[in-house]
Write an enzyme that holds these catalytic residues in place. Structure first.
Site, PDB file in Angstrom:
ATOM      1  N   GLY A  54       0.511  -1.087   0.428  1.00  0.00           N
ATOM      2  CA  GLY A  54       0.130  -0.278  -0.389  1.00  0.00           C
ATOM      3  C   GLY A  54       0.852   0.778   0.133  1.00  0.00           C
ATOM      4  O   GLY A  54       1.900   1.565   0.591  1.00  0.00           O
ATOM      5  N   CYS A  81       5.271  -6.071   1.525  1.00  0.00           N
ATOM      6  CA  CYS A  81       5.751  -5.274   1.823  1.00  0.00           C
ATOM      7  C   CYS A  81       5.418  -4.290   2.770  1.00  0.00           C
ATOM      8  O   CYS A  81       4.986  -4.677   4.248  1.00  0.00           O
ATOM      9  CB  CYS A  81       5.565  -4.371   0.536  1.00  0.00           C
ATOM     10  SG  CYS A  81       6.366  -2.149   0.000  1.00  0.00           S
ATOM     11  N   TYR A  82       3.748  -3.326   2.628  1.00  0.00           N
ATOM     12  CA  TYR A  82       2.616  -2.912   3.122  1.00  0.00           C
ATOM     13  C   TYR A  82       2.352  -3.649   4.796  1.00  0.00           C
ATOM     14  O   TYR A  82       2.740  -3.360   6.223  1.00  0.00           O
ATOM     15  CB  TYR A  82       2.188  -1.961   2.922  1.00  0.00           C
ATOM     16  CG  TYR A  82       0.736  -0.695   4.325  1.00  0.00           C
ATOM     17  CD1 TYR A  82       1.215  -0.289   4.372  1.00  0.00           C
ATOM     18  CD2 TYR A  82       0.040  -1.409   4.410  1.00  0.00           C
ATOM     19  CE1 TYR A  82       1.043   0.583   5.778  1.00  0.00           C
ATOM     20  CE2 TYR A  82      -0.328  -1.049   5.383  1.00  0.00           C
ATOM     21  CZ  TYR A  82       0.022   0.376   5.777  1.00  0.00           C
ATOM     22  OH  TYR A  82      -0.955   1.003   7.430  1.00  0.00           O
ATOM     23  N   HIS A 169       7.918  -7.310  -3.621  1.00  0.00           N
ATOM     24  CA  HIS A 169       6.616  -7.925  -4.389  1.00  0.00           C
ATOM     25  C   HIS A 169       7.068  -9.242  -4.843  1.00  0.00           C
ATOM     26  O   HIS A 169       7.094  -9.253  -6.428  1.00  0.00           O
ATOM     27  CB  HIS A 169       5.944  -6.466  -5.862  1.00  0.00           C
ATOM     28  CG  HIS A 169       5.471  -5.612  -4.759  1.00  0.00           C
ATOM     29  ND1 HIS A 169       4.414  -5.544  -4.258  1.00  0.00           N
ATOM     30  CD2 HIS A 169       6.208  -4.490  -4.556  1.00  0.00           C
ATOM     31  CE1 HIS A 169       4.456  -4.282  -3.732  1.00  0.00           C
ATOM     32  NE2 HIS A 169       5.263  -3.767  -3.817  1.00  0.00           N
ATOM     33  N   GLU A 171       4.517 -10.691  -6.318  1.00  0.00           N
ATOM     34  CA  GLU A 171       3.260 -10.929  -7.290  1.00  0.00           C
ATOM     35  C   GLU A 171       4.080 -10.458  -8.616  1.00  0.00           C
ATOM     36  O   GLU A 171       3.272 -10.335  -9.839  1.00  0.00           O
ATOM     37  CB  GLU A 171       2.007  -9.883  -7.129  1.00  0.00           C
ATOM     38  CG  GLU A 171       2.197  -8.678  -7.053  1.00  0.00           C
ATOM     39  CD  GLU A 171       2.546  -8.550  -5.490  1.00  0.00           C
ATOM     40  OE1 GLU A 171       3.581  -8.967  -4.848  1.00  0.00           O
ATOM     41  OE2 GLU A 171       2.323  -6.963  -5.178  1.00  0.00           O
ATOM     42  N   ASP A 227     -17.200  -8.669 -23.543  1.00  0.00           N
ATOM     43  CA  ASP A 227     -17.466  -8.534 -22.465  1.00  0.00           C
ATOM     44  C   ASP A 227     -19.183  -8.590 -22.161  1.00  0.00           C
ATOM     45  O   ASP A 227     -20.138  -9.420 -21.045  1.00  0.00           O
ATOM     46  CB  ASP A 227     -17.398  -7.465 -21.197  1.00  0.00           C
ATOM     47  CG  ASP A 227     -16.150  -7.047 -20.673  1.00  0.00           C
ATOM     48  OD1 ASP A 227     -15.049  -8.112 -21.394  1.00  0.00           O
ATOM     49  OD2 ASP A 227     -15.554  -6.005 -20.360  1.00  0.00           O
ATOM     50  N   LYS A 366     -10.403  -9.171 -17.248  1.00  0.00           N
ATOM     51  CA  LYS A 366     -10.967  -8.527 -18.807  1.00  0.00           C
ATOM     52  C   LYS A 366     -10.427 -10.590 -19.476  1.00  0.00           C
ATOM     53  O   LYS A 366     -11.397 -10.923 -20.073  1.00  0.00           O
ATOM     54  CB  LYS A 366     -10.072  -7.389 -19.172  1.00  0.00           C
ATOM     55  CG  LYS A 366     -10.583  -7.234 -20.604  1.00  0.00           C
ATOM     56  CD  LYS A 366     -11.627  -6.355 -20.761  1.00  0.00           C
ATOM     57  CE  LYS A 366     -12.633  -6.766 -22.204  1.00  0.00           C
ATOM     58  NZ  LYS A 366     -13.242  -5.628 -22.455  1.00  0.00           N
TER      59      LYS A 366
END
Ligand code: XMP
Length: 510
Positions: A54, A81-82, A169, A171, A227, A366
């Site tokens: 964050g 992290c945060y 991170h 990710e 979509d 998406k």
């Protein structure tokens, strides 16, 4: 989400990526705001919890926190992290501002004690750092498990309570061993259930639509985009004849688009009602040249036509995607500027209060919708269409939107797109289109100097529309399109190609 992974969001620009990575492991994951009530978290029954990164400083007076009772649930936790700094602060460790903000690549060195978080992870690897605070003193119960090459604490753990944390991170793709690290937490440590797949998702959504809406009248809006088409096919499959799809013609669509969209939706056996509101949209847009004003007017007219025109239905199905859902997050990170076109309108909120909104895609990204489309047998010409903005050609005509300008732009756009398809470039670019410039430039027609309009062409590649690169189209393709545009559209005497990327430019010109 019994047995899945719950992600508590502290506003990082990467939170959605964490959810993605967990799903890629075949595990269900859900993002909740960091201030989600404890009772709600308990009810979800997650196998593990991830505290995201964050933008705030955990030492700030108003830093977003979590209830210490979260740590008493006996659920394994991974702080990123945060999240790592938060674990430290709430367990009595010490945090300080880093002497220099660390941003970018760093070399991870895993400690000697083998940590379950680093099973099968190389001892040295590149990780992606982005933080302004660091842990100066570990909280009681925690031990360091990795550092960066300059000695900064990069990972810590309290194995007894199954609390793990990393300062980098995992990710993001730049963290070379990131996927393995997340897998070690999600599967190895938390023992999450690997039962998420798109096939299960489709079966589950069909069953729950039937349970909730069988025998009721259901409406949904369709635009011809991937979509809403996928959603309509899914709902139709679940509920059959009780579904009505509504298509609003706002007069700002591309050449022959209305007919083509209606044709392809009907080919999928959807029952579609077309509302031709083009005159109303164009009238409301008359004399308006400011882009955001145009968007507001188009949004408001759409609400008047679509929501206020709805009669005699029980449920409204909406194609809200995950990024739209979490944009209403209370922690505002840098990535979370809320787009005007995603704000929920009052009509929708009213229906929501009455429990009449259904959002089958609210947990999807998406590209996951594209996978659903494939599973549902939606043809590739619909699946692979370029994105098209809700306000349509109005944001591709700089200045006032008039019928004449729309007509010119439609023809130019059609020529460009046809040329891209012919040359095999359409599927290689993410989005391509023409723009009408309200300027006159000089040209020669026959022996005379004549003033004509300018058309700009744009083609970009992108992953998600957030950043984009302009495409180096072959000169022959550009030349082919330009030559046809000036030959076939009398009003245009000049064609230019946009060679800027995003940032600093946006994809659309308005
Ligand atoms: P920009 O121009 O912001 O575009 O770089 C990023 C992506 O979003 C689309 N876009 C919109 N889509 N309503 C939409 O539904 C809008 O107001 C809007 N503005 C831009 C754009 O086409 C691109 O794919």
């Amino acid at each position: 989400m019994e047995g899945g992974i719950l992600i508590l969001d502290f506003g990082s620009q990467y939170t959605q990526l964490i959810a993605r990575r967990v799903r890629e492991l075949g595990v269900f994951s859900e993002i909740r705001p960091c201030d989600a009530p404890l009772e709600e978290i308990r009810r979800c029954g997650p196998a593990g919890i991830i505290l995201s990164g964050g933008p705030a400083s955990v030492t700030a007076a108003r830093a977003p926190l979590v209830s210490p009772a979260l740590f008493e649930l006996g659920i394994p936790i991974l702080g990123i992290c945060y999240g790592m700094q938060l674990l430290t602060r709430l367990h009595g460790g010490r945090i300080g501002r880093s002497t220099q903000r660390e941003y970018g690549r760093a070399e991870l060195r895993i400690g000697k004690r083998s940590s379950p978080l680093f099973t099968n992870v190389r001892g040295n690897s590149v990780v992606w750092m982005s933080h302004g605070d660091s842990v100066l003193e570990l909280a009681p119960g925690f031990a360091a498990s990795a550092r960066t090459s300059d000695g900064t604490l990069a990972a810590m753990e309290d194995r007894r309570r199954r609390f793990y944390a990393v300062q980098f991170h995992p990710e993001v793709i730049h963290s070379a061993e990131g996927k393995k690290i997340l897998k070690n937490f999600v599967i190895g440590i938390a023992g999450a259930a690997r039962n998420w797949s798109m096939k299960n998702f489709v079966a589950h959504e069909i069953a729950s639509l039937r349970e909730r809406c069988a025998g009721k009248k259901v409406v949904l809006g369709v635009s011809g985009g991937v979509d809403s088409t996928t959603l309509a096919v899914l709902v139709q499959k679940a509920l059959g004849r009780n579904v009505t799809a509504i298509f609003v013609d706002n007069g700002l669509l591309r050449l022959n688009e209305v007919e083509e969209v209606l044709h392809s939706l009907r080919r999928l056996r959807l029952r579609v009602t077309c509302i031709d509101a083009s005159a109303r949209f164009l009238k409301n847009l008359r004399g308006v040249s400011h882009p955001e004003k145009k968007r507001k007017i188009i949004g408001k007219t759409f609400i008047d036509v679509f929501y206020r025109g709805l009669r005699d239905f029980d449920f409204l199905v909406q194609g809200t995607l995950y990024p739209d859902v979490i944009e209403s997050n209370p922690v505002q990170g840098p990535s979370q500027t809320i787009k005007t076109h995603h704000n929920r309108v009052a009509e929708v909120r009213r229906l929501e209060r009455q429990g009449r909104i259904v959002e089958p895609f609210r947990f999807l990204f998406k590209d996951e919708v594209r996978q659903v489309a494939k599973l549902l047998g939606i043809p590739s010409d619909i699946r692979d269409r370029h994105p098209f903005p809700g306000p349509g050609l109005a944001v591709r005509i700089l200045g006032d939107v008039t019928r004449r300008r729309l007509d010119i732009l439609r023809r130019a756009d059609d020529i460009f797109i046809a040329e891209l398809k012919r040359s095999g470039w359409y599927d290689k670019v993410w989005q391509a289109f023409a723009v009408f410039l309200p300027l006159k430039s000089v040209g020669v027609m026959g022996d005379e100097r004549a003033y004509g309009n300018i058309i700009a062409l744009r083609a970009i590649t992108s992953l998600d529309g957030m950043t984009a690169n302009w495409v180096h189209l072959p000169a022959a393709v550009l030349e082919g399109a330009a030559a046809q545009i000036v030959r076939r559209i009398r009003e245009v005497n000049r064609v230019v190609y946009d060679v800027t990327s995003k940032p600093p430019a946006t994809i659309e010109w308005e």
